[in-house]
Design an enzyme around this catalytic site. Structure first.
Site: not given
Ligand SMILES: *Cc1c(COP(=O)(O)O)cnc(C)c1O
Length: 412
Positions: A126, A197, A222
């Site tokens: 990500f 993560d 979320y």
């Molecule tokens: C959705 C997601 C994020 C989101 O990070 P934010 O700080 O909430 O924008 C981070 N890592 C992964 C793997 C995700 O799928």
């Protein structure tokens, strides 16, 4: 699990032990929602809970409410999330965004492994995770390097120069599950730390952080946890690391005694060390509603249903996708797959736009991936059947070729 008619799907819904949980959510009529992996649906209890918090606790209680349930909200909800991810009480705290939590824990890990220069991750992880690491490395003067290695070679690339391995447990595009136990143990053999993560894992699949010997983890509030847009994230630090890791983004809420207002930073000897400032009480309250629903449902039945839903979907759409040049890029074996299904093809974006126009809400990830998420807490087998039928129709009629599907929205 297979379905070959609407009747089959209805029968599975009737025998679904989680069927009553759908009613905890306020889902609009005429929508088949398959994007709970991006933004979870709103629990019905959120609005009354927030209204009560605003009117009574904030409005009447004012600052006195900090002495009530507010002060411990971040650790209380952290302890609840811990139960969903195989962690112990006191190992998880709700704080900040996922991105900020990546930064905090990458700093802490690099400081804890002086002399080592490599952070290992995979290409296509990500983006925010990779950007956060790159930013931390720049701020440390470029003494470290982020090395991206294809997952098949990643374990063999861990060596005595590896400070940290950073991986997403369930890949955000393919939904492939990474082997937490094997990767963690290989990293430990070489004295490296691992940061997982869990953004696409928490609330959707079984995670056993302690069973895998995990060091550090972060995740989103979320997505499957239904905390609302931009909900606070969570972070996990195993008990054994809590007093040795340095929380560089230090703040008063991570101090051993915040209300002594001393000039000297003395870190809390607990997970609270990894928080910085005042917790967002309204947002945590909304997240707690979603987390509580998941605790009532139980992560095992949720994970089992998520596998069954995505299996049913793949069984129905697989053959007609293949006829139309689309292929399923998620692992077919349930134990290797998270809670969404990725389908790739050259016209993915336009196909998804045609589906959304027909009330089937999934999403698209550039350059070519359609994603369908199967949040087990509210998705029904009949929704899966109906969505698959609409998908079939969109492909067979070529409805996605309409001119208007060539324009792209800001997100999908
Ligand atoms: C959705 C997601 C994020 C989101 O990070 P934010 O700080 O909430 O924008 C981070 N890592 C992964 C793997 C995700 O799928």
């Amino acid at each position: 699990m297979q379905i070959s008619s609407f009747g089959d799907a209805r029968q599975l819904d009737e025998s679904d032990p989680l069927r009553e949980f759908r009613d905890c959510f306020d889902l609009p009529e005429g929508v088949l929602y398959f994007d709970g992996n991006s933004l979870g649906a709103v629990p019905r209890e959120v609005a009354p809970r927030l209204t009560d918090l605003i009117v009574r606790e904030w409005g009447r209680g004012l600052v006195r409410s900090w002495n009530g349930e507010w002060f411990d909200a971040a650790t209380r909800v952290g302890d609840k999330i811990a139960q969903l991810i195989g962690a112990q009480s006191g190992e998880v705290i709700v704080a900040d965004s996922t991105t900020i939590n990546v930064c905090k824990l990458v700093y802490a890990a690099l400081a804890a492994r002086p002399g080592r220069s490599t952070v290992l991750s995979e290409p296509g992880n990500f983006p925010t995770d990779l950007y956060a690491v790159q930013g931390v490395i720049r701020s440390l003067g470029g003494r470290h390097a982020l090395q991206l290695v294809e997952i098949g070679e990643l374990t063999d690339s861990i060596n005595d120069d590896t400070a940290l391995v950073l991986l997403t447990h369930i890949h955000y595009k393919t939904a492939a599950i990474r082997d937490m136990r094997a990767i963690t143990s290989k990293a430990h053999e070489h004295g490296a730390l691992v940061l997982w993560d869990l953004s696409h894992s928490a609330g959707a699949v079984e995670v056993d952080l302690n069973g895998a010997g995990a060091d550090l983890a972060i995740g989103c509030g979320y997505k499957y946890l239904n905390g609302g847009p931009g909900a606070p994230a969570f972070l996990f630090v195993a008990h054994r690391h809590q007093t040795s890791l340095d929380a560089v983004l230090a703040g008063w809420m991570g101090h051993a005694a915040p209300f002594e207002f001393s000039d000297e930073y003395v870190p809390a000897q607990s997970i609270r060390r990894f928080t910085s400032g005042t917790p967002p009480i309204l947002a945590i309250a909304a997240l707690e509603v979603g987390v509580d629903i998941h605790l009532r449902a139980g992560i095992r039945p949720l994970a089992a249903k998520s596998r069954a839903l995505s299996e049913c979907f793949m069984g129905v759409v697989g053959p007609f996708c293949a006829e139309h040049g689309l292929s399923i890029s998620s692992p077919r074996a349930s134990e290797e797959r998270g809670s969404h299904v990725a389908i790739t093809g050259p016209d993915g974006l336009r196909i998804m736009r045609a589906l959304i126009e027909r009330g089937v809400i999934g999403d698209f990830r550039a350059p070519d991936t359609l994603r369908f998420g199967f949040a087990p807490i509210y998705t029904r087998y009949q929704d899966v059947w109906l969505a698959a039928e609409i998908f079939r129709e969109v492909l067979e009629t070529g409805a996605w070729r309409a001119e208007r599907h060539f324009q792209r929205g800001r997100v999908t």
